[in-house]
Design a protein around this motif. Sequence first.
Motif, PDB file in Angstrom:
ATOM      1  N   THR A 135       0.469  -1.203   0.427  1.00 49.87           N
ATOM      2  CA  THR A 135      -0.028  -0.046   0.045  1.00 49.87           C
ATOM      3  C   THR A 135       0.741   1.055   0.211  1.00 49.87           C
ATOM      4  OG1 THR A 135      -1.964  -0.949   1.133  1.00 49.87           O
ATOM      5  CG2 THR A 135      -2.099   1.213   1.022  1.00 49.87           C
TER       6      THR A 135
ATOM      7  N   ALA B 269       1.401   5.429   1.018  1.00 45.79           N
ATOM      8  CA  ALA B 269       0.896   6.034   1.874  1.00 45.79           C
ATOM      9  C   ALA B 269       1.371   7.676   1.822  1.00 45.79           C
ATOM     10  CB  ALA B 269       0.508   5.401   3.422  1.00 45.79           C
TER      11      ALA B 269
ATOM     12  N   ARG C 217      -0.868   6.264   6.863  1.00 46.92           N
ATOM     13  CA  ARG C 217      -1.159   4.581   7.042  1.00 46.92           C
ATOM     14  C   ARG C 217      -2.479   4.513   6.361  1.00 46.92           C
ATOM     15  NH1 ARG C 217       3.046   2.171   8.979  1.00 46.92           N
ATOM     16  NH2 ARG C 217       1.834   0.479   9.435  1.00 46.92           N
TER      17      ARG C 217
ATOM     18  N   PRO D  69      -5.072   5.703   2.050  1.00 46.77           N
ATOM     19  CA  PRO D  69      -4.080   5.050   0.868  1.00 46.77           C
ATOM     20  C   PRO D  69      -3.786   4.999   0.035  1.00 46.77           C
ATOM     21  CG  PRO D  69      -6.102   3.941   2.020  1.00 46.77           C
ATOM     22  CD  PRO D  69      -5.932   4.745   2.810  1.00 46.77           C
TER      23      PRO D  69
ATOM     24  N   TRP E 115      -3.882   9.831  -5.387  1.00 42.97           N
ATOM     25  CA  TRP E 115      -3.043  10.115  -4.873  1.00 42.97           C
ATOM     26  C   TRP E 115      -3.245  11.646  -4.631  1.00 42.97           C
ATOM     27  CZ3 TRP E 115       1.003   8.601  -2.017  1.00 42.97           C
ATOM     28  CH2 TRP E 115       2.114   9.995  -1.670  1.00 42.97           C
TER      29      TRP E 115
END
Length: 306
Positions: free
Chosen positions: A223, A225, A231, A234, A252
């Motif tokens: 994943t 992050a 975290r 994701p 993102w």
Amino acid sequence: MTIAPETPAIPVPLTFLELEITGRCQLTCASHCYAQAGPTKGHGTMTAEDWRRVIEEAAALGVETVQFIGGEATMHPDFADLVEYALASGRRVQVFSNLYRVSARHWELFERPGLSLATSYYSDDSDEHDEITGRAGSHVWTRANIAVAVERGIRLKVGIIHMREGQRVEQARAEMRALGVDRVHIDRVREVGNAARTAAIPSTSQLCGGCADGKAAILPDGTVAPCVLGRFLPAGNVKAAGLAAVLGGRQWAQIAASIPRRHRAGCTPDEDSCMPSPGMVTACNPDQDGEDCSPAETPACEPSYD
């Protein structure tokens, strides 16, 4: 509550990449470990070949520094080989270790040019330190190995987490200075992982505001992050899409835009300033090597130059 951004985040070229290669750790920091690591946790689903591919992608993207973190990164069976691979690619490497146990091979590795070391420390009082880490004897071994690192001339930074009223954090900092550690900082615990006070998703207000600004993290399952503390945000998975595709994706961009940007210009992270570790939860330091940047919910960031 998550703070909505005032303007969309502008993509920043990736320069710093955290590789959380394992969730295993000898310590059991039940009150604060952001990764909820421990002796029974595994190394995740990323293989050594997966990590090497990520390092190659990182180099192609212009990443300057790769940080190996966990859990306790040195417990991964391919740790040393992956560090060597990253160094061979021309990346600077930072290793975050609890320094509870250090093998002869790892001491030799830590002395390599281009590598720096970071660790966490909690108190000059052994009982208090061991209570926080959940491991009897951790204070003795960590302190001793910090002294060895200084003696060997290894580039080292120590982060001290202020977790509770009356904790001997200032005494711990003085102790580190006396041992010869010239980069020591104090930060408060962040409400992520074991430190989360509710079952709700953690707030972006717990982040320093620099996450996703030239920085990303990859967790043990692949994943991606904005950082290891972020975290809970994701953006995709490198095993499925590759690093470049994830960083170029809409998810993102949306995550980067969701993080409040309230840190001051002097608080941008670099390889020496981002201090999350197997046993601590922190924000990013000012480059001046003083106190940590406040989390985004607190606009001020007042570096100390002592």
